[in-house]
Design an enzyme around this catalytic site. Structure first.
Site, PDB file in Angstrom:
ATOM      1  CG  ASN A  10      14.794   1.010 -30.838  1.00 42.68           C
ATOM      2  OD1 ASN A  10      14.383  -0.138 -30.998  1.00 42.68           O
ATOM      3  ND2 ASN A  10      15.710   1.310 -29.951  1.00 42.68           N
ATOM      4  CE  LYS A  36       6.775  -9.448 -34.434  1.00 47.30           C
ATOM      5  NZ  LYS A  36       6.966  -7.987 -34.253  1.00 47.30           N
ATOM      6  CE  LYS A  38       6.359  -8.006 -23.673  1.00 50.30           C
ATOM      7  NZ  LYS A  38       5.864  -6.623 -23.943  1.00 50.30           N
ATOM      8  CE  LYS A  63       2.548  -3.503 -32.159  1.00 51.92           C
ATOM      9  NZ  LYS A  63       3.852  -4.168 -32.367  1.00 51.92           N
ATOM     10  CD  GLN A  97       4.127  -8.352 -31.214  1.00 49.86           C
ATOM     11  OE1 GLN A  97       3.992  -7.320 -31.862  1.00 49.86           O
ATOM     12  NE2 GLN A  97       5.300  -8.739 -30.742  1.00 49.86           N
ATOM     13  CB  THR A 131      14.274  -4.724 -32.680  1.00 42.80           C
ATOM     14  OG1 THR A 131      13.461  -4.694 -31.505  1.00 42.80           O
ATOM     15  CG2 THR A 131      13.430  -5.146 -33.857  1.00 42.80           C
ATOM     16  CG  ASP A 164       5.184  -0.698 -32.902  1.00 43.89           C
ATOM     17  OD1 ASP A 164       5.585  -1.849 -33.080  1.00 43.89           O
ATOM     18  OD2 ASP A 164       4.829   0.040 -33.852  1.00 43.89           O
ATOM     19  CB  SER A 204       9.764  -7.666 -24.476  1.00 41.76           C
ATOM     20  OG  SER A 204       9.933  -6.347 -24.950  1.00 41.76           O
TER      21      SER A 204
HETATM   22  O1  2IT Z   1       6.583  -5.334 -33.065  1.00 49.82           O
HETATM   23  C1  2IT Z   1       7.105  -5.709 -31.997  1.00 49.82           C
HETATM   24  O2  2IT Z   1       7.465  -6.867 -31.831  1.00 49.82           O
HETATM   25  C2  2IT Z   1       7.291  -4.712 -30.942  1.00 49.82           C
HETATM   26  N1  2IT Z   1       6.915  -3.565 -31.138  1.00 49.82           N
HETATM   27  C3  2IT Z   1       7.894  -5.103 -29.623  1.00 49.82           C
HETATM   28  C4  2IT Z   1       6.881  -5.725 -28.734  1.00 49.82           C
HETATM   29  C5  2IT Z   1       7.339  -6.036 -27.333  1.00 49.82           C
HETATM   30  O3  2IT Z   1       6.476  -6.471 -26.552  1.00 49.82           O
HETATM   31  O4  2IT Z   1       8.515  -5.869 -27.009  1.00 49.82           O
END
Ligand code: 2IT
Length: 449
Positions: free
Chosen positions: A241, A114, A90, A126, A111, A210, A166, A381
């Site tokens: 955003n 995170k 993801k 990614k 990611q 975010t 992104d 998400s």
């Molecule tokens: O950096 C990030 O966490 C995002 N661009 C969102 C990734 C997502 O799957 O919503």
């Protein structure tokens, strides 16, 4: 440093010598894990760290598209499936001209940690392309997205890998990408992408998530110091955003964002980006595709500083929310002198490693890391994925409640993880350790591969 950890870092430096951003994030994360590795010799026996720093797989593909005058252009597309131990891969797609494998890998590595921190079942991934969306027409964007998905669709799926947006990829791009996926698959598998429009499976609050999540995290940090968000001044960067969401929530809570930045410089608005008109104008600036923050200064009659960054402005809180390595050692020195007490990273890896160390060494400052602060986006998400698989739509209030709870839990887990390893109140190491722990447990349980 622990010899196993330093040998893993050395390997990464050699193997990825031409990918400095990736080396940077590996060094930052792994150096936090020293006490954990010391306590768990089984990780070295299973070469757990050596495995964690290599993506499970990574695809590159050719993306050819036609411009409005009938000319053809060729870009490179990427998808990195970094770690799938705790769930389907993801993570977002970045469309920007500087994209190359080092950017995709650093983002995929971050990611993974995170996504683990969110507590939800999502692995790290990614992707993106070196396509530059600036100045492209809507029809060109559509053709590019269609061509991109023609290559990507065979690698993704609701239980396999779930991309999102992104930089350079918002609701419009996700719409075109999803349309092409649906056309190719002949199925309404809307759980394959997140950040969708509400009419076809998008989640309420995802656009805000975010930025809202970052402010919810900030509230936890301030509470720890006996303070609150109300009345605070905030320096932000970017005007996309994420910054939009921060401005909106900060205004709601009685704080004000006083700086925004762009590739052309920064603006200072002493009254704050607080009115509906001002906050809404950020969306207009983004949609115009001009990528100029000066437009804000022209519209609202505030000061514009060409070619400069906002760091060093006198504010209570700095929230670098634009892009990687926005704050280097010199910028960090300016922030320290300015007297700001809170340095809350928002963009992925907005601080160089030397600058981060310098900021963390200041006794009067609290530093919070992006992988925790911006995790509300990907967490929401995952809430979108849950709604899609349940064939349900949750209310904005329900999504927002869950988002807030997730951010509170991320903060608490980070504090506890650092304390458990004797590091004191260290939100940066705590996030790295807490994010690591869940992925490590899953990888250890699933055998060596
Ligand atoms: O950096 C990030 O966490 C995002 N661009 C969102 C990734 C997502 O799957 O919503």
């Amino acid at each position: 440093m622990n010899t196993y950890l330093s040998s893993v870092i050395e390997h990464v430096k050699v193997r990825h010598a031409n990918e400095p951003e990736f080396v940077q994030t590996v060094e930052e994360v792994l150096s936090s894990l020293e006490p954990v590795v010391e306590k768990h010799p089984e990780y070295e026996e299973a070469d757990l760290l050596g495995r964690m720093v290599e993506p499970e797989r990574m695809f590159t593909f050719r993306v050819v598209w036609e411009d409005d005058r009938g000319g053809f252009h060729t870009n490179i597309g990427y998808r990195c499936q970094f770690n799938g131990a705790i769930g389907p891969y993801k993570g977002g797609l970045r469309f920007q001209k500087d994209v190359y494998p080092g950017i995709i890998k650093f983002l995929g590595f971050e990611q993974t940690f995170k996504n683990s921190l969110t507590g939800l079942p999502i692995g790290g991934g990614k992707g993106g392309s070196d396509f530059d969306p600036a100045g492209k027409s809507d029809a060109e964007i559509m053709r590019f997205c269609q061509s991109f998905m023609q290559a990507l669709y065979r690698y993704i799926g609701p239980d396999v890998d779930v991309p999102a947006g992104d930089m350079g990829v918002g609701a419009r791009e996700i719409g075109y990408l999803y349309g092409e996926y649906r056309r190719l698959k002949g199925a309404f598998e809307n759980g394959v992408l997140t950040g969708k429009g509400f009419s076809y499976g998008g989640s309420l609050i995802r656009p805000e998530a975010t930025g809202f999540g970052a402010v919810y995290y900030l509230e936890n940090v301030l509470k720890h110091e006996g303070e609150s968000v109300e009345g605070k001044t905030i320096a932000c960067a970017g005007f996309g955003n994420v910054t939009w969401g921060i401005c909106k929530k900060a205004a709601e809570l009685g704080a004000k964002v006083v700086t925004l930045s762009g590739p052309d410089g920064y603006i200072y608005d002493p009254d704050g980006v607080v009115t509906e008109e001002k906050v809404g104008y950020l969306l207009e600036m983004r949609n115009s595709g001009r990528n100029k923050v000066k437009d804000y200064a022209d519209k609202f009659g505030v000061e514009f500083f060409p070619g400069e960054k906002p760091w060093g402005r006198e504010v209570d809180i700095c929230m670098p929310s634009a892009m990687q390595n926005d704050v280097d050692y010199r910028q960090a020195q300016r922030i320290i002198v300015s007297g700001a007490k809170y340095y809350i990273e928002v963009a992925n890896m907005p601080t160089t490693n030397d600058a981060l160390k310098l900021l963390m060494s200041q006794p009067h400052m609290t530093v919070a890391p992006s992988k925790a602060v911006n995790a509300g986006g990907v967490a929401t998400s995952a809430l979108e994925m849950a709604q899609n698989s349940e064939r349900l739509v949750w209310t904005a209030g329900e999504v927002d409640r869950q988002l807030r709870q997730i951010m509170d839990t991320i903060y608490k887990m980070s504090v506890e993880a650092a304390a458990q390893y004797g590091l004191g109140y260290d939100l940066v190491s705590g996030a790295n350790i807490a994010g690591f722990q869940r992925v490590a447990d899953a990888m250890m349980a699933q055998g060596v591969f």
